[in-house]
Structures are given as C-alpha cells and as structure tokens.
Motif scaffolding. Structure first.
Motif, PDB file in Angstrom:
ATOM      1  N   SER A 121       0.834  -1.205   0.000  1.00 25.44           N
ATOM      2  CA  SER A 121       0.000   0.000   0.000  1.00 25.44           C
ATOM      3  C   SER A 121       0.872   1.260   0.000  1.00 25.44           C
ATOM      4  O   SER A 121       0.554   2.249  -0.664  1.00 25.44           O
ATOM      5  CB  SER A 121      -0.921  -0.005   1.221  1.00 25.44           C
ATOM      6  OG  SER A 121      -0.146  -0.095   2.401  1.00 25.44           O
ATOM      7  N   ASP A 124       2.194   1.698  -3.520  1.00 27.69           N
ATOM      8  CA  ASP A 124       1.142   2.232  -4.388  1.00 27.69           C
ATOM      9  C   ASP A 124       0.965   3.732  -4.161  1.00 27.69           C
ATOM     10  O   ASP A 124       0.884   4.515  -5.109  1.00 27.69           O
ATOM     11  CB  ASP A 124      -0.196   1.522  -4.112  1.00 27.69           C
ATOM     12  CG  ASP A 124      -0.149   0.060  -4.544  1.00 27.69           C
ATOM     13  OD1 ASP A 124       0.739  -0.273  -5.361  1.00 27.69           O
ATOM     14  OD2 ASP A 124      -0.983  -0.731  -4.056  1.00 27.69           O
ATOM     15  N   THR A 125       0.896   4.124  -2.872  1.00 27.13           N
ATOM     16  CA  THR A 125       0.722   5.544  -2.571  1.00 27.13           C
ATOM     17  C   THR A 125       1.898   6.353  -3.101  1.00 27.13           C
ATOM     18  O   THR A 125       1.722   7.446  -3.658  1.00 27.13           O
ATOM     19  CB  THR A 125       0.634   5.764  -1.044  1.00 27.13           C
ATOM     20  OG1 THR A 125      -0.174   4.746  -0.479  1.00 27.13           O
ATOM     21  CG2 THR A 125       0.054   7.112  -0.719  1.00 27.13           C
ATOM     22  N   PHE A 127       3.833   5.720  -5.640  1.00 26.20           N
ATOM     23  CA  PHE A 127       3.732   5.900  -7.093  1.00 26.20           C
ATOM     24  C   PHE A 127       2.653   6.904  -7.458  1.00 26.20           C
ATOM     25  O   PHE A 127       2.845   7.736  -8.346  1.00 26.20           O
ATOM     26  CB  PHE A 127       3.475   4.550  -7.795  1.00 26.20           C
ATOM     27  CG  PHE A 127       4.746   3.808  -8.112  1.00 26.20           C
ATOM     28  CD1 PHE A 127       5.705   4.381  -8.938  1.00 26.20           C
ATOM     29  CD2 PHE A 127       4.989   2.551  -7.593  1.00 26.20           C
ATOM     30  CE1 PHE A 127       6.887   3.704  -9.242  1.00 26.20           C
ATOM     31  CE2 PHE A 127       6.162   1.870  -7.886  1.00 26.20           C
ATOM     32  CZ  PHE A 127       7.111   2.451  -8.707  1.00 26.20           C
ATOM     33  N   SER A 128       1.524   6.852  -6.764  1.00 28.18           N
ATOM     34  CA  SER A 128       0.471   7.782  -7.152  1.00 28.18           C
ATOM     35  C   SER A 128       0.841   9.217  -6.780  1.00 28.18           C
ATOM     36  O   SER A 128       0.537  10.155  -7.516  1.00 28.18           O
ATOM     37  CB  SER A 128      -0.885   7.369  -6.554  1.00 28.18           C
ATOM     38  OG  SER A 128      -0.903   7.607  -5.184  1.00 28.18           O
ATOM     39  N   LEU A 129       1.564   9.381  -5.674  1.00 31.85           N
ATOM     40  CA  LEU A 129       2.025  10.733  -5.326  1.00 31.85           C
ATOM     41  C   LEU A 129       3.063  11.243  -6.328  1.00 31.85           C
ATOM     42  O   LEU A 129       3.018  12.396  -6.751  1.00 31.85           O
ATOM     43  CB  LEU A 129       2.628  10.749  -3.920  1.00 31.85           C
ATOM     44  CG  LEU A 129       1.629  10.835  -2.766  1.00 31.85           C
ATOM     45  CD1 LEU A 129       2.318  10.576  -1.437  1.00 31.85           C
ATOM     46  CD2 LEU A 129       0.963  12.203  -2.758  1.00 31.85           C
ATOM     47  N   ASP A 131       3.262  10.377  -9.343  1.00 31.38           N
ATOM     48  CA  ASP A 131       2.489  10.678 -10.531  1.00 31.38           C
ATOM     49  C   ASP A 131       1.832  12.047 -10.397  1.00 31.38           C
ATOM     50  O   ASP A 131       1.862  12.876 -11.306  1.00 31.38           O
ATOM     51  CB  ASP A 131       1.424   9.594 -10.707  1.00 31.38           C
ATOM     52  CG  ASP A 131       0.814   9.658 -12.094  1.00 31.38           C
ATOM     53  OD1 ASP A 131       1.549  10.060 -13.023  1.00 31.38           O
ATOM     54  OD2 ASP A 131      -0.376   9.331 -12.226  1.00 31.38           O
ATOM     55  N   ARG A 132       1.285  12.298  -9.208  1.00 29.31           N
ATOM     56  CA  ARG A 132       0.599  13.570  -8.959  1.00 29.31           C
ATOM     57  C   ARG A 132       1.553  14.760  -9.097  1.00 29.31           C
ATOM     58  O   ARG A 132       1.180  15.804  -9.605  1.00 29.31           O
ATOM     59  CB  ARG A 132      -0.025  13.535  -7.552  1.00 29.31           C
ATOM     60  CG  ARG A 132      -0.669  14.825  -7.092  1.00 29.31           C
ATOM     61  CD  ARG A 132      -1.889  15.172  -7.931  1.00 29.31           C
ATOM     62  NE  ARG A 132      -2.489  16.443  -7.547  1.00 29.31           N
ATOM     63  CZ  ARG A 132      -2.064  17.623  -7.998  1.00 29.31           C
ATOM     64  NH1 ARG A 132      -1.050  17.683  -8.830  1.00 29.31           N
ATOM     65  NH2 ARG A 132      -2.648  18.739  -7.622  1.00 29.31           N
ATOM     66  N   GLU A 136       6.785  10.437 -11.879  1.00 27.35           N
ATOM     67  CA  GLU A 136       6.779   8.984 -11.830  1.00 27.35           C
ATOM     68  C   GLU A 136       7.931   8.347 -12.600  1.00 27.35           C
ATOM     69  O   GLU A 136       8.551   7.411 -12.109  1.00 27.35           O
ATOM     70  CB  GLU A 136       5.436   8.438 -12.316  1.00 27.35           C
ATOM     71  CG  GLU A 136       5.099   7.153 -11.589  1.00 27.35           C
ATOM     72  CD  GLU A 136       4.085   6.311 -12.321  1.00 27.35           C
ATOM     73  OE1 GLU A 136       3.033   6.873 -12.678  1.00 27.35           O
ATOM     74  OE2 GLU A 136       4.346   5.116 -12.529  1.00 27.35           O
TER      75      GLU A 136
END
Lengths: 269, 264
Positions: A121, A124-125, A127-129, A131-132, A136
């Motif tokens: 988890s 995942d967080t 990578f999404s951060l 990305d944000r 990335e």
C-alpha cells in the motif's frame, strides 16, 4: 486543530528567538508566516514538531500536548506532521523512491525499512504521489540528479506520504526561480485543498505569500505583529514587520502577478 | 624632491637580539648534535660491501629456493590483512558513531574519542611487541595489532565524515517520525557510505604493508619470513620477498583507487 500557547524559545547562546507566541490554526487553513531573517519563523515551525525544543509554552495538536512527548509518542506525533524544507533536504544519495518512502519510516519497523521492504500500500501511494507531482518516470533516479523544482516535488511527496494532518513548510521557494516558485507554491496549496491539510508556510516573498495563503502572520523579533487577511498587508503593516522601506513595488507586483499566474497555470496544464 | 621611502619585509621575529640568538643557537646546536653522533667509518666501509651484495641480489632474486616458506608467509600475511581489516571495520563503526559529537552525548563521545586516541598514540610495532609478549609469536598477535591500529584510523576518519554530514538531510528524515536506527540508516548512512568504503579499501592496502612490518617483531606473516631470510644472510630470497611485497602493494593500491573512483 493546532494551537500554540505562549510558545517560547531561548537558545543557549541567549538568543530569545520566540517570545510567548499564541497562534491557533483551524483544520484546512493555509497560513503564511512572513518576517525578516532571524525573526524566528524557522524556530517556530521547528518547535511544533520538536526538531527544536521549545523552552516555554505548549503546542497542542487536536488538544494533545506535543511538548511533553518522548520516544515513541513523539515519533507518532511527528508522523502526523509533514515537513517540507528549504533546499529540499532530500537524502541525495538515495533514489527518488527511497526518499519518498522515507516518509513512511514512522509507520514501518526497522528491518522492513532497512531491506526496503515497504508494504504494497505504501508503494502504491508513493507511485500515485509521484504521478501527482509529475515525477513517476524519475522513481529510480538518484535525488541529486534532479533539478531544484523536481527535488522540491519529491520533498512534497515525502511529506504527503506520511498522511499528515498538518504541513510545516520552511521557505519552500528560497532556492527556486520565480516561475518554479509559483508552480511549487501552487502545488502545495492545491494538495492542501485535496487532502484537507492545514499548513504553515514560512516564506520571505511577500507577494507569493499574499497570492497563495488564506491568512498571513507576520513575525518580528520573535513576536507576532500581524495576523490577518492577505489584503490587510498595507505598507504600514509591512513597515512594522520588516522596517522602513518603499513597499509600493510589492503591492504593484502582486496585482500584475495574478494575471501572469493564469498563463502559468495554463502552461502547466 | 623627497627621499624615496624604503621598504623591507617585516622580519618574523621583530627583536633583532632575539632573532640572531635563536638563529645562531639553532646552528650551534645542530653542529654539536652532529658531532655527538659517532660514526665508525671502518664499519661503514665493511657494511657498504654487504649493502652492495643486498642490492646486487635484487638483480637475481631467488623465488624458488625457499618458495614454500615464501608462499606460506604471503598466504598468512594476506589472511592477517583481510581478517584484521574486517575486524577493524566492524569494531570501528560503533566507535565512530559514538565519537561523533552530532550523534552521541558527551560522556559517550569522550569515551569513544579516548579509545581512538589510545589506538593512534602507539605505533603498530610497539603494539605488536606488546601483543607478542602476551600471546606469543605468530599471526594472532599480528591480527590483533593491525585490527587495533585499524580501529583508531577508521573510527577517527569516519567520525569526522559523520560530523561533516549535511544536517538538513538528517533533520528531514527525523521529522518523518523515524526511529533512531532508521534515522541512522536513511539520514546518515547514505551520506558517509562512499567515505567508509574508500577508507576501508585504503586501510586494506595499508594493512598489508603493516602485516609485513609487524612480522619483523615476531607477529607472523611475510615479515617473519623476511626476517628469517635476513638472519640467514639469504639476500636473494629477501629480495624476492621484497619484490613480491612491492608487487602486491602496487596491485592493491591501483585496484582500490579504481574501486574508490566508482563509489561516489
């Protein structure tokens, strides 16, 4: 949500950096702390997460006192408070991903962090951060390969992955060019809105503070001398905070900046 | 027209009396000291002959005559080098942490600094003589000696590296709510790792040289073989050993500097 009660700090050298500061920050508010160098801005935010030990007064986060915490309690409190630094303060020889994941150190055990085995988890967080904040593809680069603006984005991701309630931001734009400064400030304030975070942002650029903060607090020689709307920063108030100077240029720049800002935003999207 | 202003550089010692008495006194002492060193010129003349033989032996080094002794000595030296370097590194890391003012409280700091000072005060040969007296002849005394010397060297330089880290990187890791060990692993270690690797490799080739030196006082290794060769006046074997030592030291130096360049 955050309350400072008569918070004071006197360094061993005798410097009285903070003098009985009372301040209350409601949830979700972005507050800019302005003031001349040496006014105690940096000391103030470091007293909140106890990177600097306050010598008097109290800090309450959701009613819980932070000044008396030790060991594990202090670590638990610190992970609720994200921090973004001047000059980024990334660990330069670690990769971007490791820097972001270091924000989870308060949540994982020593061996898990030593072998870089973070829970899925967290990854995942992360990578999404990344990305944000638009980084990335840089995940496996070493932090010292990035530009200033990119590094500060990593710093932001590192603070946010802590899943904090409060962000302490220390001169986030001090070493960035004007355009990158605006993008970084915009990113920070947007993310505060998205995550419903309160933030205290130390910043010496008055125009940037007025542009992005909902509330301005002026600190002078360790005491609060202004607390109010960005619009209330009249030349008289600025003189009170910084001393005598011609402030008309700041006021003018603020209005022209707002137009510039719209084009910046479009470029960014 | 005014007279030109003269200028001379200011002498280091302004008082001319003091200046001259110090200069003349130093010269006098040097002359007297030289005079007090007795030189037996007959002995020098005889020794020249022996020295020449020794130098001449380099032209015909004898690798084969005592090859078993040499290879055993070399193998022992290499084992001593590697073992003592590894022990030295393992022990010096916690001492270095304790000897860093930005990590350790004052009592720990002073304790660890005093270990470093003791280790650095005594030259390896003196330590080796002591350990040989305690543990007897052989490589064990040598390993202990070199490990002890390594601790002083590595712990001091590593502590210096730790004290010179960028504190803001460490502060940032601390602000995430990390434990002390996590802080060390994320905030400090990445900053000093290249230095630690570089110093360790550097120490590895110093330790090989040291292993030859401590052998001369009975602490095992190729030094012991070399000593025996000298005692027997087998200069050709001694020359072979010295050539091998030079070769290995050069190899170690080049390869370690190549590795150090890669680790940044």
């Amino acid at each position: 949500m955050l309350e400072l009660k008569k918070l004071g700090k006197r360094y061993r050298t005798g410097d009285h950096a903070l003098k009985e500061v009372d301040l209350s920050v409601p949830a979700g508010q972005v507050l800019a702390l302005i003031g001349p160098s040496g006014a105690g801005k940096s000391t103030l935010i470091r007293c909140i997460n106890r990177l600097v030990e306050p010598t008097s007064g109290d800090v309450l986060l959701h009613g819980e006192s932070l000044t008396r915490l030790r060991g594990g309690g202090l670590r638990k409190a610190r992970r609720r408070i994200g921090m973004i630094f001047q000059e980024y303060a990334l660990v330069e020889r670690l990769s971007v991903m490791e820097n972001v994941l270091s924000g989870r150190l308060g949540y994982v055990g020593f061996w898990a962090s030593y072998f870089r085995r973070f829970p899925q988890s967290d990854i995942d967080t992360a990578f999404s951060l990344l990305d944000r904040v638009g980084l990335e593809p840089m995940a496996d680069k070493r932090a010292d390969e990035l530009s200033g603006g990119q590094r500060q984005r990593v710093g932001i991701a590192r603070a946010l992955i802590q899943n904090p309630e409060l962000l302490l931001v220390d001169e986030p734009t001090a070493s960035l060019d004007p355009k990158t400064s605006r993008q970084i400030m915009r990113l920070i304030t947007e993310l505060c809105t998205e995550h419903k975070l309160a933030a205290i942002i130390n910043i010496h650029d008055v125009a940037l503070a007025q542009m992005f903060a909902q509330r301005i607090v002026g600190l002078q020689a360790g005491s609060i001398v202004y607390d109010g709307d960005p619009e209330g920063l009249t030349p008289d108030v600025l003189t009170q905070i910084y001393g005598e100077e011609d402030w008309t240029a700041v006021r003018k720049r603020q209005s022209s900046d707002s137009d510039q800002d719209v084009t910046d935003l479009e470029e960014n999207l | 027209m005014s007279t030109p202003r003269t200028w001379r550089p200011k002498p280091f010692i302004e008082n001319p009396k003091l200046r001259w008495s110090i200069t003349i006194g130093t010269l006098l002492y040097m002359l007297l000291a030289l005079g007090s060193v007795e030189v037996n010129w007959m002995r020098v003349y005889e020794g020249l002959d022996r020295g020449l033989k020794f130098v001449a032996a380099f032209a015909q080094p004898n690798f084969t005559g005592r090859w078993t002794d040499i290879s055993e000595g070399l193998a022992e030296s290499l084992v001593m080098t590697v073992v003592s370097t590894v022990i030295g590194i393992i022990v010096s890391i916690p001492i270095a942490l304790g000897a860093s003012r930005n990590l350790a409280p004052l009592p720990v700091y002073l304790f660890c600094r005093s270990i470093i000072t003791i280790s650095r005060t005594f030259q390896e040969v003196i330590i080796a003589i002591l350990f040989v007296a305690i543990f007897g002849f052989g490589p064990f005394a040598g390993v202990l000696t070199i490990s002890f010397a390594t601790i002083g060297f590595l712990a001091k330089l590593l502590a210096e590296a730790i004290e010179n880290i960028d504190p803001s990187q460490a502060e940032a890791v601390r602000s995430t709510g990390s434990r002390w060990w996590q802080w060390l692993n994320y905030g400090i270690q990445p900053q000093v790792m290249p230095r630690l690797i570089g110093l360790s490799l550097y120490r590895l080739d110093i330790n090989f040289r040291e292993s030859a030196v401590v052998g001369l006082v009975g602490a095992g290794g190729i030094g012991a073989t070399l000593n025996t060769a000298f005692d027997r006046y087998e200069f050709d074997t001694a020359a072979a050993i010295l050539i091998l030592i030079i070769g290995i030291v050069m190899f170690a130096e080049y390869s370690s500097s190549a590795i150090r360049k890669r680790v940044q």
